[in-house]
Design an enzyme around this catalytic site. Structure first.
Site, PDB file in Angstrom:
ATOM      1  N   THR A 140      11.513  22.898  41.087  1.00 36.97           N
ATOM      2  CA  THR A 140      10.258  22.468  40.456  1.00 36.97           C
ATOM      3  C   THR A 140       9.266  21.946  41.492  1.00 36.97           C
ATOM      4  OG1 THR A 140       9.333  20.736  39.029  1.00 36.97           O
ATOM      5  CG2 THR A 140      11.464  20.279  39.979  1.00 36.97           C
ATOM      6  N   ASP A 141       7.982  22.014  41.169  1.00 37.42           N
ATOM      7  CA  ASP A 141       6.977  21.447  42.083  1.00 37.42           C
ATOM      8  C   ASP A 141       7.066  19.921  42.141  1.00 37.42           C
ATOM      9  OD1 ASP A 141       5.922  20.834  39.579  1.00 37.42           O
ATOM     10  OD2 ASP A 141       3.950  21.716  39.946  1.00 37.42           O
ATOM     11  N   GLU A 142       7.810  19.324  41.169  1.00 35.34           N
ATOM     12  CA  GLU A 142       7.903  17.851  41.170  1.00 35.34           C
ATOM     13  C   GLU A 142       8.662  17.321  42.383  1.00 35.34           C
ATOM     14  OE1 GLU A 142       8.569  15.769  37.578  1.00 35.34           O
ATOM     15  OE2 GLU A 142       7.436  17.198  36.398  1.00 35.34           O
ATOM     16  N   TYR A 165      14.385  12.278  37.477  1.00 38.62           N
ATOM     17  CA  TYR A 165      14.486  13.735  37.269  1.00 38.62           C
ATOM     18  C   TYR A 165      14.167  14.481  38.561  1.00 38.62           C
ATOM     19  CZ  TYR A 165      12.715  18.429  36.309  1.00 38.62           C
ATOM     20  OH  TYR A 165      12.465  19.785  36.379  1.00 38.62           O
ATOM     21  N   LYS A 169      16.490  16.870  41.018  1.00 38.87           N
ATOM     22  CA  LYS A 169      16.181  18.279  41.307  1.00 38.87           C
ATOM     23  C   LYS A 169      16.036  18.487  42.820  1.00 38.87           C
ATOM     24  CE  LYS A 169      15.383  21.342  38.887  1.00 38.87           C
ATOM     25  NZ  LYS A 169      16.265  22.392  38.304  1.00 38.87           N
TER      26      LYS A 169
HETATM   27  P1  NAD Z   1      15.243  22.897  28.973  1.00 41.50           P
HETATM   28  O1  NAD Z   1      15.517  21.447  28.931  1.00 41.50           O
HETATM   29  O2  NAD Z   1      14.401  23.526  27.901  1.00 41.50           O
HETATM   30  O3  NAD Z   1      16.623  23.711  28.997  1.00 41.50           O
HETATM   31  C1  NAD Z   1      17.720  23.300  29.755  1.00 41.50           C
HETATM   32  C2  NAD Z   1      18.934  24.086  29.280  1.00 41.50           C
HETATM   33  O4  NAD Z   1      20.048  23.701  30.106  1.00 41.50           O
HETATM   34  C3  NAD Z   1      19.332  23.804  27.830  1.00 41.50           C
HETATM   35  O5  NAD Z   1      19.636  25.009  27.164  1.00 41.50           O
HETATM   36  C4  NAD Z   1      20.576  22.933  27.962  1.00 41.50           C
HETATM   37  O6  NAD Z   1      21.484  23.080  26.880  1.00 41.50           O
HETATM   38  C5  NAD Z   1      21.160  23.459  29.268  1.00 41.50           C
HETATM   39  N1  NAD Z   1      22.020  22.457  29.932  1.00 41.50           N
HETATM   40  C6  NAD Z   1      21.733  21.149  30.172  1.00 41.50           C
HETATM   41  N2  NAD Z   1      22.781  20.563  30.787  1.00 41.50           N
HETATM   42  C7  NAD Z   1      23.724  21.519  30.969  1.00 41.50           C
HETATM   43  C8  NAD Z   1      25.001  21.533  31.560  1.00 41.50           C
HETATM   44  N3  NAD Z   1      25.531  20.433  32.094  1.00 41.50           N
HETATM   45  N4  NAD Z   1      25.704  22.689  31.577  1.00 41.50           N
HETATM   46  C9  NAD Z   1      25.181  23.829  31.025  1.00 41.50           C
HETATM   47  N5  NAD Z   1      23.976  23.862  30.435  1.00 41.50           N
HETATM   48  C10 NAD Z   1      23.250  22.729  30.410  1.00 41.50           C
HETATM   49  O7  NAD Z   1      14.622  23.169  30.403  1.00 41.50           O
HETATM   50  P2  NAD Z   1      13.509  24.227  30.862  1.00 41.50           P
HETATM   51  O8  NAD Z   1      12.177  23.626  30.670  1.00 41.50           O
HETATM   52  O9  NAD Z   1      13.821  25.543  30.280  1.00 41.50           O
HETATM   53  O10 NAD Z   1      13.782  24.245  32.427  1.00 41.50           O
HETATM   54  C11 NAD Z   1      14.748  25.136  32.978  1.00 41.50           C
HETATM   55  C12 NAD Z   1      14.833  24.899  34.477  1.00 41.50           C
HETATM   56  O11 NAD Z   1      13.574  25.122  35.070  1.00 41.50           O
HETATM   57  C13 NAD Z   1      15.237  23.474  34.844  1.00 41.50           C
HETATM   58  O12 NAD Z   1      16.102  23.562  35.947  1.00 41.50           O
HETATM   59  C14 NAD Z   1      13.921  22.809  35.229  1.00 41.50           C
HETATM   60  O13 NAD Z   1      14.142  21.799  36.172  1.00 41.50           O
HETATM   61  C15 NAD Z   1      13.170  23.981  35.825  1.00 41.50           C
HETATM   62  N6  NAD Z   1      11.704  23.927  35.739  1.00 41.50           N
HETATM   63  C16 NAD Z   1      11.095  23.697  34.529  1.00 41.50           C
HETATM   64  C17 NAD Z   1       9.699  23.721  34.462  1.00 41.50           C
HETATM   65  C18 NAD Z   1       8.994  23.493  33.149  1.00 41.50           C
HETATM   66  O14 NAD Z   1       7.766  23.392  33.147  1.00 41.50           O
HETATM   67  N7  NAD Z   1       9.670  23.436  32.016  1.00 41.50           N
HETATM   68  C19 NAD Z   1       8.947  23.949  35.618  1.00 41.50           C
HETATM   69  C20 NAD Z   1       9.609  24.160  36.830  1.00 41.50           C
HETATM   70  C21 NAD Z   1      10.984  24.163  36.872  1.00 41.50           C
HETATM   71  O1  DAU Z   2       5.922  20.382  37.106  1.00 43.28           O
HETATM   72  C1  DAU Z   2       7.079  20.999  36.601  1.00 43.28           C
HETATM   73  C2  DAU Z   2       7.728  20.065  35.610  1.00 43.28           C
HETATM   74  O2  DAU Z   2       6.923  20.099  34.438  1.00 43.28           O
HETATM   75  C3  DAU Z   2       9.164  20.452  35.277  1.00 43.28           C
HETATM   76  O3  DAU Z   2       9.949  20.324  36.437  1.00 43.28           O
HETATM   77  C4  DAU Z   2       9.721  19.565  34.157  1.00 43.28           C
HETATM   78  O4  DAU Z   2      11.019  20.004  33.785  1.00 43.28           O
HETATM   79  C5  DAU Z   2       8.791  19.650  32.965  1.00 43.28           C
HETATM   80  O5  DAU Z   2       9.240  18.780  31.943  1.00 43.28           O
HETATM   81  C6  DAU Z   2       7.364  19.306  33.360  1.00 43.28           C
HETATM   82  O6  DAU Z   2       7.261  17.899  33.704  1.00 43.28           O
HETATM   83  P1  DAU Z   2       6.010  17.014  33.247  1.00 43.28           P
HETATM   84  O7  DAU Z   2       6.405  15.594  33.267  1.00 43.28           O
HETATM   85  O8  DAU Z   2       4.784  17.414  33.983  1.00 43.28           O
HETATM   86  O9  DAU Z   2       5.865  17.574  31.734  1.00 43.28           O
HETATM   87  P2  DAU Z   2       5.576  16.843  30.350  1.00 43.28           P
HETATM   88  O10 DAU Z   2       5.333  17.930  29.355  1.00 43.28           O
HETATM   89  O11 DAU Z   2       6.606  15.822  30.028  1.00 43.28           O
HETATM   90  O12 DAU Z   2       4.217  16.089  30.628  1.00 43.28           O
HETATM   91  C7  DAU Z   2       3.070  16.776  31.052  1.00 43.28           C
HETATM   92  C8  DAU Z   2       1.976  15.755  31.269  1.00 43.28           C
HETATM   93  O13 DAU Z   2       1.586  15.219  30.001  1.00 43.28           O
HETATM   94  C9  DAU Z   2       2.417  14.563  32.107  1.00 43.28           C
HETATM   95  O14 DAU Z   2       1.322  14.151  32.908  1.00 43.28           O
HETATM   96  C10 DAU Z   2       2.750  13.497  31.072  1.00 43.28           C
HETATM   97  C11 DAU Z   2       1.785  13.790  29.953  1.00 43.28           C
HETATM   98  N1  DAU Z   2       2.237  13.471  28.590  1.00 43.28           N
HETATM   99  C12 DAU Z   2       3.440  13.974  28.184  1.00 43.28           C
HETATM  100  C13 DAU Z   2       3.920  13.690  26.927  1.00 43.28           C
HETATM  101  C14 DAU Z   2       5.270  14.247  26.492  1.00 43.28           C
HETATM  102  C15 DAU Z   2       1.453  12.699  27.742  1.00 43.28           C
HETATM  103  O15 DAU Z   2       0.352  12.252  28.110  1.00 43.28           O
HETATM  104  N2  DAU Z   2       1.936  12.422  26.497  1.00 43.28           N
HETATM  105  C16 DAU Z   2       3.148  12.880  26.049  1.00 43.28           C
HETATM  106  O16 DAU Z   2       3.531  12.574  24.909  1.00 43.28           O
END
Ligand code: NAD
Ligand code: DAU
Length: 351
Positions: A140-142, A165, A169
């Site tokens: 992730t970019d985080e 988190y 990562k």
């Molecule tokens: P998500 O939370 O929607 O899904 C995570 C999945 O992993 C779920 O299906 C959960 O059941 C499974 N899981 C959790 N713990 C587990 C374990 N111990 N063993 C097996 N399965 C397990 O997450 P997402 O948003 O789909 O993100 C997927 C990946 O991409 C993550 O690694 C996250 O860090 C990365 N990522 C997400 C974003 C984003 O914007 N959502 C951006 C960049 C990177």
């Molecule tokens: O940047 C990539 C990341 O993006 C991934 O690695 C993470 O898995 C994914 O959850 C996401 O993280 P963020 O913290 O950026 O996403 P989130 O949707 O939780 O929040 C997006 C922005 O919105 C953040 O600045 C917090 C804000 N927010 C979020 C929620 C849930 C609010 O203001 N109110 C809210 O209720």
């Protein structure tokens, strides 16, 4: 022919990736290993055709025995590790599971891959691996932390994670790197910006705001709402992973982003306007502790070296996404009511 172990394939990005791969590479065998935590939802995968070359295994990436058994049973050529605890707010409440799943889970997968892919697994000096194997870490970019008002994250930006988190990562990301340097593990790491699209769990900004707005509930905006994220449609993340899987140079990290910097409050207002609701729903709440103010990706490396580019504009992508959530309110209601969890309990208590 590839046999890919996709971990976390019942989550948001993983399920979108499975649909993408079934369509793009119908000859590949896909094994989905997912623990079905609160974030995993088999309903996300209900439209995978019966004819698809696809197998689901309910299990935990931290389970060494199970992971080893999967490698013994299937001729795995790639691991694509999506499985993670992914929500920043939850990591602030309860960091430990983020460490065990995101770090130890990744190490378990790396160990199994090393054991099964190394030509001489017991020789620590030998670096020869089977042909065409690769470990793919979805990062992730985080990991780069808070960007400040100007500039972009490149692959060389220092790693400075700020939440439990992102620290977990980053640790996983560095472990994959270490296995490459120490043991010669073929690998790529991708660091992607915020995704949006179908099947995203409604704890994340866009689906949460959509669901609350549809139901005319308050829209909780953290702090002043001026935090910036670089939004990418999940389909474009999937196509970038596909590109890196096939074309990525061994050992390289690739940033993935769509050049779409948008402040949270703008997204919230866009959703309100699209649904014809009132801005009075906006409720400013206390800020997230350690909240990163801005993320933005420099995607030059993946676009110039590998020729990937995003296909969606934000305008198209968000319109399509809003329509998807409007048309799939039962999916959302099943999550909000907890019914999707009951389905697992019923299904797996019999096995
Ligand atoms: P998500 O939370 O929607 O899904 C995570 C999945 O992993 C779920 O299906 C959960 O059941 C499974 N899981 C959790 N713990 C587990 C374990 N111990 N063993 C097996 N399965 C397990 O997450 P997402 O948003 O789909 O993100 C997927 C990946 O991409 C993550 O690694 C996250 O860090 C990365 N990522 C997400 C974003 C984003 O914007 N959502 C951006 C960049 C990177
Ligand atoms: O940047 C990539 C990341 O993006 C991934 O690695 C993470 O898995 C994914 O959850 C996401 O993280 P963020 O913290 O950026 O996403 P989130 O949707 O939780 O929040 C997006 C922005 O919105 C953040 O600045 C917090 C804000 N927010 C979020 C929620 C849930 C609010 O203001 N109110 C809210 O209720």
């Amino acid at each position: 022919m590839k046999t890919i172990l996709i971990t976390g394939g019942a989550g948001f990005i993983g399920s979108n990736f499975i649909y993408y791969m079934v369509e793009q590479h119908p000859d590949y065998k896909l094994i989905n290993l997912d623990a079905l935590t609160y974030a995993g939802n088999l309903e996300n995968l209900k439209d995978v055709p019966d004819s698809a070359n696809y197998t689901f295994i309910k299990g935990d990436i931290r389970d060494r025995e199970l992971v080893d058994r999967i490698f013994n049973e299937y001729d795995i050529t790639n691991v694509i590790n999506f499985a993670a605890e992914s929500h920043v707010d939850r990591s602030i409440e309860e960091p430990e599971i983020f460490l065990t799943t995101n770090i130890i889970g990744t190490q378990v997968l790396l160990d199994a891959a090393k054991k099964h892919w190394k030509v001489k697994p017991d020789d620590k000096y030998d670096r020869e691996y089977k042909n065409d194997v690769k470990f793919f870490q979805v990062s992730t970019d985080e990991v780069y932390g808070d960007l400040g008002p100007t500039g972009l994250f490149t692959e060389e930006t220092n790693l400075a994670p700020n939440s439990p988190y992102s620290a977990s990562k980053t640790s996983a990301d560095l472990l994959v790197r270490a296995y490459h340097v120490t043991y010669g593990m073929p690998m790529n790491i991708t660091r992607c910006s915020n995704n949006y699209g179908s099947y995203q769990f409604p704890e994340k900004l866009i689906p949460l705001m959509l669901n609350n707005c549809i139901n005319e509930k308050p829209l909780p905006v953290y702090g002043d709402g001026m935090q910036i994220r670089d939004w990418l449609h999940v389909y474009d993340h999937c196509s970038a992973i596909d590109t890196v899987l096939h074309e990525g140079r061994d050992g390289e990290v690739y940033n993935i982003g769509g050049n779409n910097e948008i402040a949270n409050i703008e997204i919230v207002k866009l959703i309100i306007n699209a649904l014809g609701k009132s801005e009075d729903l906006i409720t400013y709440v206390k800020d997230r502790p350690g909240h990163d103010r801005r993320y933005a990706i420099d995607n030059t490396k993946i676009t110039t070296e590998l020729g990937w580019k995003p296909s969606y504009t934000f305008e198209e992508g968000i319109r399509e996404t809003i329509n998807w959530y409007l048309e799939n309110q039962t999916w959302m209601q099943n999550i909000v009511s907890g019914d999707y969890m009951k389905y697992y309990t019923d299904m797996y208590s019999k096995t």
